[in-house]
Design a protein around this motif. Sequence first.
Motif, PDB file in Angstrom:
ATOM      1  N   ALA A 193      96.224 -48.368  72.684  1.00  0.00           N
ATOM      2  CA  ALA A 193      97.256 -49.229  72.092  1.00  0.00           C
ATOM      3  C   ALA A 193      98.644 -48.757  72.500  1.00  0.00           C
ATOM      4  CB  ALA A 193      97.116 -49.229  70.572  1.00  0.00           C
ATOM      5  N   ARG A 194      98.837 -47.459  72.563  1.00  0.00           N
ATOM      6  CA  ARG A 194     100.128 -46.908  73.012  1.00  0.00           C
ATOM      7  C   ARG A 194     100.436 -47.342  74.435  1.00  0.00           C
ATOM      8  NH1 ARG A 194      99.308 -41.087  74.591  1.00  0.00           N
ATOM      9  NH2 ARG A 194      98.159 -42.322  76.126  1.00  0.00           N
ATOM     10  N   ASP A 195      99.461 -47.247  75.337  1.00  0.00           N
ATOM     11  CA  ASP A 195      99.677 -47.626  76.730  1.00  0.00           C
ATOM     12  C   ASP A 195     100.045 -49.102  76.845  1.00  0.00           C
ATOM     13  OD1 ASP A 195      98.988 -45.037  77.319  1.00  0.00           O
ATOM     14  OD2 ASP A 195      96.927 -45.523  77.901  1.00  0.00           O
ATOM     15  N   LEU A 196      99.365 -49.939  76.080  1.00  0.00           N
ATOM     16  CA  LEU A 196      99.665 -51.370  76.104  1.00  0.00           C
ATOM     17  C   LEU A 196     101.035 -51.655  75.492  1.00  0.00           C
ATOM     18  CD1 LEU A 196      96.164 -52.821  75.130  1.00  0.00           C
ATOM     19  CD2 LEU A 196      97.335 -53.123  77.313  1.00  0.00           C
ATOM     20  N   THR A 197     101.415 -50.879  74.485  1.00  0.00           N
ATOM     21  CA  THR A 197     102.732 -51.052  73.865  1.00  0.00           C
ATOM     22  C   THR A 197     103.843 -50.732  74.858  1.00  0.00           C
ATOM     23  OG1 THR A 197     101.841 -50.498  71.679  1.00  0.00           O
ATOM     24  CG2 THR A 197     104.223 -50.325  71.957  1.00  0.00           C
ATOM     25  N   VAL A 198     103.638 -49.678  75.642  1.00  0.00           N
ATOM     26  CA  VAL A 198     104.611 -49.320  76.680  1.00  0.00           C
ATOM     27  C   VAL A 198     104.731 -50.450  77.696  1.00  0.00           C
ATOM     28  CG1 VAL A 198     105.071 -47.758  78.608  1.00  0.00           C
ATOM     29  CG2 VAL A 198     104.317 -46.833  76.411  1.00  0.00           C
ATOM     30  N   GLU A 199     103.594 -51.001  78.116  1.00  0.00           N
ATOM     31  CA  GLU A 199     103.602 -52.088  79.087  1.00  0.00           C
ATOM     32  C   GLU A 199     104.286 -53.333  78.525  1.00  0.00           C
ATOM     33  OE1 GLU A 199     102.871 -54.209  82.606  1.00  0.00           O
ATOM     34  OE2 GLU A 199     102.868 -52.067  82.133  1.00  0.00           O
ATOM     35  N   LEU A 200     104.008 -53.643  77.260  1.00  0.00           N
ATOM     36  CA  LEU A 200     104.619 -54.818  76.629  1.00  0.00           C
ATOM     37  C   LEU A 200     106.126 -54.634  76.469  1.00  0.00           C
ATOM     38  CD1 LEU A 200     104.175 -57.583  75.365  1.00  0.00           C
ATOM     39  CD2 LEU A 200     103.800 -56.441  73.164  1.00  0.00           C
ATOM     40  N   ASN A 237      96.398 -36.658  79.993  1.00  0.00           N
ATOM     41  CA  ASN A 237      94.950 -36.518  79.842  1.00  0.00           C
ATOM     42  C   ASN A 237      94.596 -36.333  78.373  1.00  0.00           C
ATOM     43  OD1 ASN A 237      94.557 -36.617  82.660  1.00  0.00           O
ATOM     44  ND2 ASN A 237      94.958 -34.409  82.835  1.00  0.00           N
ATOM     45  N   ILE A 238      93.488 -36.917  77.997  1.00  0.00           N
ATOM     46  CA  ILE A 238      93.054 -36.791  76.600  1.00  0.00           C
ATOM     47  C   ILE A 238      92.580 -35.358  76.360  1.00  0.00           C
ATOM     48  CG2 ILE A 238      91.385 -37.563  74.874  1.00  0.00           C
ATOM     49  CD1 ILE A 238      91.390 -40.278  76.177  1.00  0.00           C
ATOM     50  N   ARG A 239      93.295 -34.673  75.499  1.00  0.00           N
ATOM     51  CA  ARG A 239      92.920 -33.304  75.134  1.00  0.00           C
ATOM     52  C   ARG A 239      92.783 -33.226  73.623  1.00  0.00           C
ATOM     53  NH1 ARG A 239      97.325 -29.509  77.716  1.00  0.00           N
ATOM     54  NH2 ARG A 239      98.624 -31.069  76.662  1.00  0.00           N
ATOM     55  N   LEU A 240      91.697 -32.674  73.211  1.00  0.00           N
ATOM     56  CA  LEU A 240      91.462 -32.561  71.769  1.00  0.00           C
ATOM     57  C   LEU A 240      92.243 -31.368  71.233  1.00  0.00           C
ATOM     58  CD1 LEU A 240      87.611 -33.280  71.605  1.00  0.00           C
ATOM     59  CD2 LEU A 240      89.533 -34.863  71.424  1.00  0.00           C
ATOM     60  N   ALA A 265      95.598 -35.568  61.895  1.00  0.00           N
ATOM     61  CA  ALA A 265      96.353 -36.279  62.929  1.00  0.00           C
ATOM     62  C   ALA A 265      97.640 -35.548  63.308  1.00  0.00           C
ATOM     63  CB  ALA A 265      96.677 -37.686  62.452  1.00  0.00           C
ATOM     64  N   LYS A 266      98.197 -34.729  62.402  1.00  0.00           N
ATOM     65  CA  LYS A 266      99.425 -33.982  62.700  1.00  0.00           C
ATOM     66  C   LYS A 266      99.238 -33.001  63.848  1.00  0.00           C
ATOM     67  CE  LYS A 266     101.426 -34.293  58.057  1.00  0.00           C
ATOM     68  NZ  LYS A 266     101.847 -33.532  56.862  1.00  0.00           N
ATOM     69  N   ALA A 267      97.996 -32.646  64.129  1.00  0.00           N
ATOM     70  CA  ALA A 267      97.726 -31.710  65.221  1.00  0.00           C
ATOM     71  C   ALA A 267      97.853 -32.369  66.595  1.00  0.00           C
ATOM     72  CB  ALA A 267      96.327 -31.120  65.067  1.00  0.00           C
ATOM     73  N   ILE A 268      97.918 -33.685  66.614  1.00  0.00           N
ATOM     74  CA  ILE A 268      98.046 -34.398  67.890  1.00  0.00           C
ATOM     75  C   ILE A 268      99.504 -34.318  68.356  1.00  0.00           C
ATOM     76  CG2 ILE A 268      97.838 -36.633  69.028  1.00  0.00           C
ATOM     77  CD1 ILE A 268      95.654 -37.326  66.999  1.00  0.00           C
ATOM     78  N   PRO A 269      99.764 -33.829  69.557  1.00  0.00           N
ATOM     79  CA  PRO A 269     101.158 -33.656  70.017  1.00  0.00           C
ATOM     80  C   PRO A 269     101.851 -34.994  70.248  1.00  0.00           C
ATOM     81  CG  PRO A 269      99.621 -33.223  71.811  1.00  0.00           C
ATOM     82  CD  PRO A 269      98.782 -33.396  70.576  1.00  0.00           C
ATOM     83  N   ILE A 270     103.180 -34.962  70.117  1.00  0.00           N
ATOM     84  CA  ILE A 270     103.981 -36.153  70.383  1.00  0.00           C
ATOM     85  C   ILE A 270     104.068 -36.378  71.891  1.00  0.00           C
ATOM     86  CG2 ILE A 270     106.277 -37.182  70.147  1.00  0.00           C
ATOM     87  CD1 ILE A 270     106.625 -35.579  67.590  1.00  0.00           C
ATOM     88  N   ASP A 271     103.869 -37.603  72.283  1.00  0.00           N
ATOM     89  CA  ASP A 271     103.916 -37.956  73.701  1.00  0.00           C
ATOM     90  C   ASP A 271     105.371 -38.100  74.150  1.00  0.00           C
ATOM     91  OD1 ASP A 271     103.544 -38.850  76.222  1.00  0.00           O
ATOM     92  OD2 ASP A 271     102.264 -40.547  75.708  1.00  0.00           O
ATOM     93  N   GLN A 272     105.777 -37.307  75.154  1.00  0.00           N
ATOM     94  CA  GLN A 272     107.145 -37.350  75.664  1.00  0.00           C
ATOM     95  C   GLN A 272     107.171 -37.587  77.179  1.00  0.00           C
ATOM     96  OE1 GLN A 272     108.813 -33.619  74.320  1.00  0.00           O
ATOM     97  NE2 GLN A 272     109.346 -34.456  72.320  1.00  0.00           N
ATOM     98  N   ASN A 273     106.188 -38.319  77.656  1.00  0.00           N
ATOM     99  CA  ASN A 273     106.069 -38.551  79.104  1.00  0.00           C
ATOM    100  C   ASN A 273     106.719 -39.864  79.540  1.00  0.00           C
ATOM    101  OD1 ASN A 273     104.556 -36.209  79.433  1.00  0.00           O
ATOM    102  ND2 ASN A 273     102.645 -37.253  78.954  1.00  0.00           N
ATOM    103  N   PRO A 305     114.442 -53.081  83.798  1.00  0.00           N
ATOM    104  CA  PRO A 305     113.918 -51.760  83.446  1.00  0.00           C
ATOM    105  C   PRO A 305     112.587 -51.458  84.133  1.00  0.00           C
ATOM    106  CG  PRO A 305     113.548 -53.309  81.660  1.00  0.00           C
ATOM    107  CD  PRO A 305     114.403 -54.025  82.673  1.00  0.00           C
ATOM    108  N   VAL A 306     112.464 -50.231  84.557  1.00  0.00           N
ATOM    109  CA  VAL A 306     111.203 -49.730  85.102  1.00  0.00           C
ATOM    110  C   VAL A 306     110.830 -48.509  84.274  1.00  0.00           C
ATOM    111  CG1 VAL A 306     110.038 -48.735  87.089  1.00  0.00           C
ATOM    112  CG2 VAL A 306     111.718 -50.551  87.417  1.00  0.00           C
ATOM    113  N   ILE A 307     109.711 -48.595  83.580  1.00  0.00           N
ATOM    114  CA  ILE A 307     109.277 -47.500  82.713  1.00  0.00           C
ATOM    115  C   ILE A 307     108.361 -46.580  83.504  1.00  0.00           C
ATOM    116  CG2 ILE A 307     107.987 -46.880  80.632  1.00  0.00           C
ATOM    117  CD1 ILE A 307     108.962 -49.422  79.352  1.00  0.00           C
TER     118      ILE A 307
END
Length: 210
Positions: free
Chosen positions: A132-139, A108-111, A78-86, A100-102
């Motif tokens: 789950a991340r996308d829903l967390t951002v929305e929540l 894109n999903i990249r392996l 899992a450490k190979a997955i980059p941190i999302d900074q978008n 607030p407007v996020i």
Amino acid sequence: MSQVIPTKGNLIHLKAKEALAKNGEVLLDRKKNILIQEVLTLVTDITEVRTKLQETYKKAYQALQDANITLGIVSEIAKAIPIDQNLQVTYRSLMGVDLPVILYEKPNIRLSYGLRATNSKFDYAYKTFQDARDLTVELAKLESTLYRLANAIRQTKKRHNALKNVILPNLDTDIHWIKERLEAEDQEEFIRLKTIKNKQEKAKVNGKQI
């Protein structure tokens, strides 16, 4: 007893303040109702997103458990997955309230990990945690908006109640008091002038001059 000096100038000034306060009361009441309506809509949206998020996290952790069972502990992979900074946050104004407007561009999903060391269960876990991340951002956006709106409603109610229950009654009392004093002064002046006129007329009748 009012401390306002009973003059016509003060009466005009207080009437202008009263008109402004009444207009402010109407605007604050309208603002409060608009914000409350926005909150009611948000509560419905938050309930839906929370339900989806709980279900998605449940699926994600189950998928992670399945991946751990088939691959062993996958933390190193899992450490190979980059941190999302978008993620960026800006604000929009609603009735003077900054909400607030996020700004979030879903990557894109990249392996980014080796396919030989993983399997479809790990891929599914990866995708489900992204959901789950996308829903967390929305929540987070919805709940922070709700928090700001709730504070704005409390402040608006406080100001509205102050205008309605304190400022306007005090202005009305002062205006009424000044009107009574001015009317009393006008009546006294009328009586004084009438008395002088009667004395003058009586003096003329008696052949006297004042």
